[in-house]
Design a protein around this motif. Structure first.
Motif, PDB file in Angstrom:
ATOM      1  N   ASP A  93       8.212   3.338   2.969  1.00  0.00           N
ATOM      2  CA  ASP A  93       8.023   4.924   2.564  1.00  0.00           C
ATOM      3  C   ASP A  93       7.275   4.937   1.099  1.00  0.00           C
ATOM      4  O   ASP A  93       7.084   6.077   0.910  1.00  0.00           O
ATOM      5  N   VAL A  94       7.259   3.900   0.645  1.00  0.00           N
ATOM      6  CA  VAL A  94       6.602   3.962  -0.851  1.00  0.00           C
ATOM      7  C   VAL A  94       5.258   4.312  -0.872  1.00  0.00           C
ATOM      8  O   VAL A  94       4.391   3.419  -0.211  1.00  0.00           O
ATOM      9  N   ARG A  95       4.644   5.245  -1.787  1.00  0.00           N
ATOM     10  CA  ARG A  95       3.391   5.749  -1.666  1.00  0.00           C
ATOM     11  C   ARG A  95       2.277   4.739  -2.350  1.00  0.00           C
ATOM     12  O   ARG A  95       1.562   4.167  -1.853  1.00  0.00           O
ATOM     13  N   SER A  96       2.964   4.322  -3.560  1.00  0.00           N
ATOM     14  CA  SER A  96       2.049   3.382  -4.635  1.00  0.00           C
ATOM     15  C   SER A  96       3.047   2.510  -4.981  1.00  0.00           C
ATOM     16  O   SER A  96       3.696   2.582  -6.131  1.00  0.00           O
ATOM     17  N   PRO A  97       3.192   1.387  -4.512  1.00  0.00           N
ATOM     18  CA  PRO A  97       4.220   0.445  -5.158  1.00  0.00           C
ATOM     19  C   PRO A  97       3.549  -0.232  -6.220  1.00  0.00           C
ATOM     20  O   PRO A  97       2.679  -0.301  -6.153  1.00  0.00           O
ATOM     21  N   LEU A  98       4.679  -0.738  -6.827  1.00  0.00           N
ATOM     22  CA  LEU A  98       4.105  -1.720  -8.167  1.00  0.00           C
ATOM     23  C   LEU A  98       3.429  -2.745  -7.710  1.00  0.00           C
ATOM     24  O   LEU A  98       2.308  -3.205  -8.307  1.00  0.00           O
ATOM     25  N   ILE A  99       4.000  -3.319  -6.598  1.00  0.00           N
ATOM     26  CA  ILE A  99       3.073  -4.520  -6.091  1.00  0.00           C
ATOM     27  C   ILE A  99       2.724  -4.194  -4.869  1.00  0.00           C
ATOM     28  O   ILE A  99       3.297  -3.897  -3.873  1.00  0.00           O
ATOM     29  N   PRO A 100       1.259  -4.466  -4.407  1.00  0.00           N
ATOM     30  CA  PRO A 100       0.754  -3.826  -3.361  1.00  0.00           C
ATOM     31  C   PRO A 100       1.286  -4.559  -2.006  1.00  0.00           C
ATOM     32  O   PRO A 100       1.971  -5.683  -2.029  1.00  0.00           O
ATOM     33  N   GLN A 101       1.592  -3.752  -0.869  1.00  0.00           N
ATOM     34  CA  GLN A 101       2.250  -4.216   0.187  1.00  0.00           C
ATOM     35  C   GLN A 101       1.822  -5.612   0.750  1.00  0.00           C
ATOM     36  O   GLN A 101       2.480  -6.474   1.346  1.00  0.00           O
ATOM     37  N   GLU A 102       0.400  -5.904   0.841  1.00  0.00           N
ATOM     38  CA  GLU A 102      -0.258  -6.909   1.318  1.00  0.00           C
ATOM     39  C   GLU A 102       0.146  -8.294   0.349  1.00  0.00           C
ATOM     40  O   GLU A 102       0.297  -9.343   1.134  1.00  0.00           O
ATOM     41  N   GLU A 103       0.713  -8.042  -0.728  1.00  0.00           N
ATOM     42  CA  GLU A 103       1.315  -9.376  -1.534  1.00  0.00           C
ATOM     43  C   GLU A 103       2.432  -9.876  -0.740  1.00  0.00           C
ATOM     44  O   GLU A 103       2.812 -11.132  -1.029  1.00  0.00           O
ATOM     45  N   PHE A 104       3.078  -9.101  -0.041  1.00  0.00           N
ATOM     46  CA  PHE A 104       4.298  -9.552   0.534  1.00  0.00           C
ATOM     47  C   PHE A 104       4.213 -10.261   2.103  1.00  0.00           C
ATOM     48  O   PHE A 104       4.884 -10.722   2.629  1.00  0.00           O
ATOM     49  N   TYR A 105       2.774 -10.106   2.733  1.00  0.00           N
ATOM     50  CA  TYR A 105       2.672 -10.706   3.838  1.00  0.00           C
ATOM     51  C   TYR A 105       2.839 -12.363   3.699  1.00  0.00           C
ATOM     52  O   TYR A 105       2.018 -12.920   2.765  1.00  0.00           O
ATOM     53  N   ASN A 106       3.530 -12.748   4.474  1.00  0.00           N
ATOM     54  CA  ASN A 106       3.502 -14.525   4.571  1.00  0.00           C
ATOM     55  C   ASN A 106       2.605 -14.778   5.485  1.00  0.00           C
ATOM     56  O   ASN A 106       3.072 -14.845   6.620  1.00  0.00           O
ATOM     57  N   GLU A 107       1.611 -15.127   4.895  1.00  0.00           N
ATOM     58  CA  GLU A 107       0.309 -15.814   5.849  1.00  0.00           C
ATOM     59  C   GLU A 107       0.746 -16.969   6.639  1.00  0.00           C
ATOM     60  O   GLU A 107       0.621 -16.957   7.869  1.00  0.00           O
ATOM     61  N   PRO A 108       1.697 -18.080   6.117  1.00  0.00           N
ATOM     62  CA  PRO A 108       1.781 -19.050   6.754  1.00  0.00           C
ATOM     63  C   PRO A 108       2.805 -18.762   8.074  1.00  0.00           C
ATOM     64  O   PRO A 108       2.804 -19.226   9.159  1.00  0.00           O
ATOM     65  N   LEU A 109       3.870 -17.813   7.707  1.00  0.00           N
ATOM     66  CA  LEU A 109       4.662 -17.338   8.728  1.00  0.00           C
ATOM     67  C   LEU A 109       3.966 -16.783   9.729  1.00  0.00           C
ATOM     68  O   LEU A 109       4.117 -16.802  11.060  1.00  0.00           O
ATOM     69  N   ASN A 110       3.014 -15.802   9.491  1.00  0.00           N
ATOM     70  CA  ASN A 110       2.272 -15.133  10.586  1.00  0.00           C
ATOM     71  C   ASN A 110       1.196 -15.814  11.303  1.00  0.00           C
ATOM     72  O   ASN A 110       1.007 -15.462  12.325  1.00  0.00           O
ATOM     73  N   GLU A 111       0.864 -16.983  10.811  1.00  0.00           N
ATOM     74  CA  GLU A 111       0.166 -17.672  11.451  1.00  0.00           C
ATOM     75  C   GLU A 111       0.793 -18.856  12.531  1.00  0.00           C
ATOM     76  O   GLU A 111       0.440 -19.101  13.464  1.00  0.00           O
ATOM     77  N   THR A 112       2.245 -19.014  12.345  1.00  0.00           N
ATOM     78  CA  THR A 112       3.069 -19.814  13.101  1.00  0.00           C
ATOM     79  C   THR A 112       4.098 -19.204  14.036  1.00  0.00           C
ATOM     80  O   THR A 112       4.553 -19.959  14.991  1.00  0.00           O
TER      81      THR A 112
END
Length: 395
Positions: A35-54
């Motif tokens: 729900d947060v419009r402008s987070p202090l840390i961009p949403q993309e920074e929380f994407y866990n790439e190794p997890l999403n790949e496996t």
């Protein structure tokens, strides 16, 4: 694979106007990270790439769909699912989960239709949502057939869509459905149709507040968006991002004007930044807003009671800006948007889409990626002896 019927009893928690799946973290904090419009840390920074790949999304999805009380009844331990924490999942991973959810719903409705036919002694089997459309009457035909579905057979909207164009042979393997969505979007957003106004500054379309089309027409557009997403069809839409925030249950505000009405945003921002005490004499701005209707006539509306007699000054300028933005983004198109939202909800009310996707991700899900970083793409691949070797992950 688990029986599809096991997926139908998930607990749904609702707020005033939305239905959302239960999220323990959001419930504890009384706030969803989506729900947060402008987070202090961009949403993309929380994407866990190794997890999403496996991650094995089919297993994780099944764990998430299994209700806790059902797991206790069967003697199994309730299994952890990453889908309960969607902020670490990339849009592509979440889109895969939504695809599983949609397909299971389609298969369930198909099986229930066959079972009903057998129980009724061989009545007609209709496992698909079939639309018979004439190309030269696409809006009228779509409106009539979808209204029949909503009023008489509401569960049919959960079936897989199959489109048949009148007097044309062919089986819909996905191509005709995509063509149907493309044609209906082109027709609805045609300026001559008068339902939407083209904003030349941002090259987007906005609801026409003085449109003479019925609410049913705007509901049809919402149904079309929902059906396209439900059937995994990307639409060529040019809507401002605030619409996707509003579909998620949020109200538009001043910051939303920056995207699709930048000149209005700049003017209001200049007013906010003016520090002189002679503001009333300089701007001479009452609490009113003016806009042009479908026939070119100027309509002036008071933003508050007695607004024509109240001038904007240093003490009330923030109130004026908030009321001005609220009128443009919310109140002036409330009838059209609520009808549009109702159509979208008719298809997605049982979907986890509002729990999984932020407004930006929802826009990507419906319209696809609109911005490509070709420099990043070029730097992500190193060519050596005729073959390519990936050196960076393209995001």
């Amino acid at each position: 694979m688990m029986d599809a019927d096991n997926f139908s009893s998930i607990e749904i928690a609702g707020n005033a106007s939305r239905k959302r799946y239960h999220d323990p973290i959001s419930e504890e904090m009384s706030l969803s990270p989506l729900d947060v419009r402008s987070p202090l840390i961009p949403q993309e920074e929380f994407y866990n790439e190794p997890l999403n790949e496996t991650i094995e999304m089919d297993r994780d999805f099944a764990n998430w769909k299994m209700p806790q009380d059902q797991a206790m009844y069967s003697g199994d331990k309730h299994k952890f699912s990453f889908m309960s924490h969607p902020f670490i999942l990339s849009p592509a991973t979440k889109a895969q989960a939504l695809y599983y959810d949609n397909r299971i719903m389609m298969y369930r409705e198909r099986r229930m239709n066959i079972l009903h036919s057998v129980m009724m002694g061989g009545s007609e089997i209709n496992p698909y949502l079939r639309l018979a459309i004439r190309r030269d009457h696409i809006i009228e035909d779509a409106l009539v057939e979808l209204e029949v579905v909503v009023l008489e057979n509401p569960q049919d909207r959960k079936k897989q869509l199959v489109v048949e164009f009148d007097s044309e042979q062919g089986i819909d393997e996905g191509g005709l459905s995509k063509e149907f969505f493309q044609l209906i979007i082109e027709e609805i957003f045609n300026p001559d149709y008068g339902m939407f106004i083209h904003c030349s500054e941002s090259h987007t379309y906005w609801f026409n507040p003085s449109s003479y089309e019925t609410c049913a027409q705007f509901t049809l557009i919402g149904i079309v968006l929902g059906l396209a997403m439900y059937n995994s069809v990307i639409l060529d839409l040019h809507l401002p991002s605030v619409i996707y925030r509003k579909l998620g249950g949020k109200k538009g505000n001043f910051e939303d004007l920056r995207e699709f009405k930048p000149s209005v945003w700049n003017g209001l921002n200049e007013l906010l930044n003016y520090a002189g005490e002679d503001m009333e004499e300089v701007f001479m701005q009452p609490f009113q807003v003016s806009y042009t209707d479908l026939f070119g006539s100027t309509i002036t509306v008071d933003l508050k009671e007695g607004g024509k007699d109240i001038l904007v000054n240093q003490s009330n300028k923030k109130e004026y800006v908030d009321l001005y933005a609220d009128f443009l983004v919310n109140k002036n198109v409330e009838t059209q948007f609520l009808a549009f939202q109702r159509g979208f909800d008719l298809v997605t009310s049982e979907s986890p889409v509002h729990m999984l996707f932020t407004a930006r991700e929802l826009e990507m899900l419906i319209c696809g990626e609109k911005e490509f970083d070709f420099n990043d793409l070029e730097n992500s691949t190193e060519y050596d002896g005729g073959y390519s070797k990936e050196t960076n992950v393209v995001r």
